[in-house]
Design a protein around this motif. Structure first.
Motif, PDB file in Angstrom:
ATOM      1  N   PRO A  75      -5.930 -36.849 143.201  1.00  0.00           N
ATOM      2  CA  PRO A  75      -5.990 -36.758 144.670  1.00  0.00           C
ATOM      3  C   PRO A  75      -7.425 -36.840 145.190  1.00  0.00           C
ATOM      4  O   PRO A  75      -8.374 -36.719 144.408  1.00  0.00           O
ATOM      5  N   PRO A  76      -7.571 -37.021 146.513  1.00  0.00           N
ATOM      6  CA  PRO A  76      -8.925 -37.053 147.062  1.00  0.00           C
ATOM      7  C   PRO A  76      -9.603 -35.694 146.913  1.00  0.00           C
ATOM      8  O   PRO A  76      -8.948 -34.657 147.056  1.00  0.00           O
ATOM      9  N   ALA A  77     -10.897 -35.717 146.604  1.00  0.00           N
ATOM     10  CA  ALA A  77     -11.660 -34.457 146.534  1.00  0.00           C
ATOM     11  C   ALA A  77     -12.230 -34.153 147.923  1.00  0.00           C
ATOM     12  O   ALA A  77     -12.213 -35.025 148.806  1.00  0.00           O
ATOM     13  N   GLU A  78     -12.746 -32.943 148.106  1.00  0.00           N
ATOM     14  CA  GLU A  78     -13.247 -32.557 149.425  1.00  0.00           C
ATOM     15  C   GLU A  78     -14.404 -33.433 149.894  1.00  0.00           C
ATOM     16  O   GLU A  78     -14.540 -33.702 151.078  1.00  0.00           O
ATOM     17  N   GLN A  86      -7.219 -32.693 137.276  1.00  0.00           N
ATOM     18  CA  GLN A  86      -5.981 -32.792 136.473  1.00  0.00           C
ATOM     19  C   GLN A  86      -6.223 -33.657 135.224  1.00  0.00           C
ATOM     20  O   GLN A  86      -5.658 -33.387 134.164  1.00  0.00           O
ATOM     21  N   VAL A  87      -7.062 -34.674 135.374  1.00  0.00           N
ATOM     22  CA  VAL A  87      -7.396 -35.520 134.206  1.00  0.00           C
ATOM     23  C   VAL A  87      -8.148 -34.663 133.182  1.00  0.00           C
ATOM     24  O   VAL A  87      -7.864 -34.704 131.972  1.00  0.00           O
ATOM     25  N   GLU A  88      -9.077 -33.850 133.697  1.00  0.00           N
ATOM     26  CA  GLU A  88      -9.884 -33.009 132.793  1.00  0.00           C
ATOM     27  C   GLU A  88      -9.001 -32.001 132.050  1.00  0.00           C
ATOM     28  O   GLU A  88      -9.124 -31.816 130.838  1.00  0.00           O
ATOM     29  N   THR A  89      -8.085 -31.371 132.790  1.00  0.00           N
ATOM     30  CA  THR A  89      -7.189 -30.395 132.154  1.00  0.00           C
ATOM     31  C   THR A  89      -6.337 -31.070 131.082  1.00  0.00           C
ATOM     32  O   THR A  89      -6.162 -30.538 129.975  1.00  0.00           O
ATOM     33  N   ALA A  90      -5.812 -32.245 131.414  1.00  0.00           N
ATOM     34  CA  ALA A  90      -4.962 -32.951 130.439  1.00  0.00           C
ATOM     35  C   ALA A  90      -5.780 -33.328 129.202  1.00  0.00           C
ATOM     36  O   ALA A  90      -5.346 -33.112 128.062  1.00  0.00           O
ATOM     37  N   ALA A  91      -7.008 -33.852 129.423  1.00  0.00           N
ATOM     38  CA  ALA A  91      -7.845 -34.289 128.293  1.00  0.00           C
ATOM     39  C   ALA A  91      -8.209 -33.081 127.417  1.00  0.00           C
ATOM     40  O   ALA A  91      -8.211 -33.176 126.177  1.00  0.00           O
ATOM     41  N   THR A  92      -8.491 -31.944 128.050  1.00  0.00           N
ATOM     42  CA  THR A  92      -8.823 -30.738 127.285  1.00  0.00           C
ATOM     43  C   THR A  92      -7.628 -30.318 126.423  1.00  0.00           C
ATOM     44  O   THR A  92      -7.762 -30.011 125.231  1.00  0.00           O
ATOM     45  N   LYS A 251      -5.438 -43.592 149.939  1.00  0.00           N
ATOM     46  CA  LYS A 251      -6.299 -42.832 149.028  1.00  0.00           C
ATOM     47  C   LYS A 251      -7.254 -43.760 148.261  1.00  0.00           C
ATOM     48  O   LYS A 251      -8.442 -43.448 148.110  1.00  0.00           O
ATOM     49  N   ASP A 252      -6.746 -44.891 147.801  1.00  0.00           N
ATOM     50  CA  ASP A 252      -7.573 -45.764 146.963  1.00  0.00           C
ATOM     51  C   ASP A 252      -8.630 -46.513 147.784  1.00  0.00           C
ATOM     52  O   ASP A 252      -9.744 -46.745 147.290  1.00  0.00           O
ATOM     53  N   VAL A 253      -8.298 -46.882 149.023  1.00  0.00           N
ATOM     54  CA  VAL A 253      -9.310 -47.508 149.891  1.00  0.00           C
ATOM     55  C   VAL A 253     -10.433 -46.498 150.124  1.00  0.00           C
ATOM     56  O   VAL A 253     -11.625 -46.825 150.005  1.00  0.00           O
ATOM     57  N   ASP A 254     -10.061 -45.248 150.417  1.00  0.00           N
ATOM     58  CA  ASP A 254     -11.087 -44.216 150.631  1.00  0.00           C
ATOM     59  C   ASP A 254     -11.926 -43.993 149.375  1.00  0.00           C
ATOM     60  O   ASP A 254     -13.145 -43.849 149.444  1.00  0.00           O
ATOM     61  N   ALA A 255     -11.266 -43.960 148.232  1.00  0.00           N
ATOM     62  CA  ALA A 255     -11.987 -43.685 146.982  1.00  0.00           C
ATOM     63  C   ALA A 255     -12.966 -44.820 146.662  1.00  0.00           C
ATOM     64  O   ALA A 255     -14.092 -44.576 146.220  1.00  0.00           O
TER      65      ALA A 255
END
Ligand code: UGA
Length: 431
Positions: A75-78, A86-92, A251-255
């Motif tokens: 998701p977008p960050a602040e 969530q990617v970091e948690t999954a990778a850990t 979301k992806d245009v913003d990112a």
């Protein structure tokens, strides 16, 4: 879910992991938690044949698997960037369970450089570099057509610094017979964002042309026929309407905008895309007020409006960034009373839009009762062949504001409706 179910259908053993125990339980019981055509049958068949299971335990899934896909939300960050927690948690979690060489594939939509980030997280959590490779394999499926898009993709993109890992992932898709693009990780990551941002730009461009049509005698549908016939342009994603929504394009245009600023390679074109897309609903509301409104503080006070379609697009119950949310809020703020109908998304819509000043109906004719206008927000197939005479008989004033160009002017004006569509001047009812 879709990718996992299809890999299972191709004969692989697949374990789907989620942290939500109740979701895992219902999936194991064969209940599909989202509306997605053809997915329930795929899930049921592969669960029954024992190739597909769901679990909450990462160690169990990782230790028995050769290839591990990370498919979590980004998701977008602040700060306008992308939240990779969530990617970091999954990778850990994966790192803690590695018990031999693994290929870790990032399927989540992620900014350039995330492959290196995943590699760092896994190494920091004690896994030796020789025991894993990271691959980027972005997803190009559309909601509502997810099974079809996964089975018949235009291309498969695989990015990795390891040729062996890339080839192993390619083998997984071999049965689909789709063209495979094997590249470096960062190019693969950027292909995903650039594809979504390009499609969003294509939609936005045609929406801007539609604005122009509304000031002339031109009809956007005719213009699109001619423009889309050029093989360099193509007819897809030239559907003028209320703008793009959903969980991906906005979301992806913003990112990508955020990443371009961060990397010092600004993309003002995407600023313009965003601004034009944000103006779609206010513009549409102004057309409704222009026809039905009074000069009062609340111009639509006492007016009933029927809203057809609530989900962000047809064939899904997903309400994320659905245009109906903005439209319902804006119409209520102008004093209108709403009667809304969606074939599938009503429960989700009610949770987000609420019950204030809006009645949720069982069918389109009920939504038309006492209405001075019908607003079409989502182009569900069942709206195409409505009984227009019956619809008209329910209404106080037969006017259709078609935000998705579901009808032709002739069709509705012949049936006695006044018709406002996107990219064409309004048409009066035929006597
Ligand atoms: C989009 C992409 O199309 C997929 O390729 C990608 O995999 C996905 O995002 C993702 O990144 O996960 P999706 O958002 O499910 O898929 O749905 P689309 O069919 O692309 O529609 C997105 C929005 O654009 C909707 O609001 C739709 O109404 C709008 N749209 C689409 C138009 O306004 N006009 C068009 O011609 C096409």
């Amino acid at each position: 879910m879709v990718t996992g179910a299809i890999f299972a259908d191709l004969g692989n053993d697949v374990i789907g992991v989620d942290i939500d125990r109740s979701r895992v339980d219902s999936l194991n019981a064969g209940d599909c938690p989202i509306h997605e055509p053809r997915l329930p049958e795929l899930l049921k068949r592969n669960l029954k044949e024992g190739r597909l299971t769901f679990a909450t335990s990462i160690p169990e899934a990782v230790s028995t698997s050769e290839i591990i896909f990370i498919c979590v939300g980004t998701p977008p960050a602040e700060d306008g960037g992308t939240d990779l927690s969530q990617v970091e948690t999954a990778a850990t979690g994966i790192a803690h369970a590695v018990n031999g060489y693994k290929i870790i594939v990032n399927k989540s939509t992620v900014p350039v450089g995330t492959g290196d980030f995943v590699r760092d997280v896994i190494e920091k959590n004690g896994v030796a570099a020789k025991d894993f490779d990271v691959v980027c394999n972005p997803e190009f499926l559309r909601e509502g057509q997810a099974v079809r898009d996964t089975l018949q993709p235009d291309r498969i993109v695989i990015g990795s610094s390891s040729e062996t890992a890339a080839k192993t992932v390619e083998l997984l898709y071999q049965a689909l017979g789709a063209p495979c693009i094997i590249t470096d990780t960062q190019s693969a990551e950027l292909i995903k964002y650039a594809s979504n941002a390009f499609l969003a730009t294509k939609i936005t461009f045609i929406n801007a042309v539609a604005n122009l049509c509304e000031q002339t005698q031109a009809d956007i549908r005719e213009v699109v026929k001619g423009v889309g016939a050029d093989s360099r342009i193509g007819p897809a994603f030239l559907g003028a309407g209320l703008g793009y929504g959903g969980s991906c394009f906005p979301k992806d245009v913003d990112a990508l905008l955020h990443a371009s600023r961060r990397l010092g390679a600004e993309m003002p074109i995407l600023e313009a895309v965003r601004a034009e897309n944000d103006s779609r609903v206010p513009r549409f509301i102004q057309r409704i007020i222009g026809r039905l409104g009074t000069k009062n503080r609340l111009p639509l006070e006492g007016t009933t409006i029927g809203v057809l379609g609530l989900s962000f697009k047809p064939d899904t119950d997903d309400m994320r960034e659905a245009k109906s949310i903005e439209i319902c809020h804006a119409l209520r703020e102008t004093g209108a009373r709403l009667r809304a109908y969606d074939p599938i998304a009503t429960t989700n819509a009610r949770r987000i839009i609420g019950d204030d000043g809006i009645e949720y109906c069982q069918n389109p004719y009920e939504a038309a009762k006492g209405a001075s206008g019908i607003v079409i927000v989502t182009e569900w197939r069942e709206f195409i062949q409505l009984n227009l005479n019956r619809l008209k008989s329910e209404m106080v004033e037969p006017i259709i504001f078609d935000g998705r160009n579901v009808y032709s002017s002739e069709q509705v004006t012949d049936a006695g409706f006044e018709y406002f569509s996107i990219g064409k001047i309004p048409s009066k009812p035929k006597p």
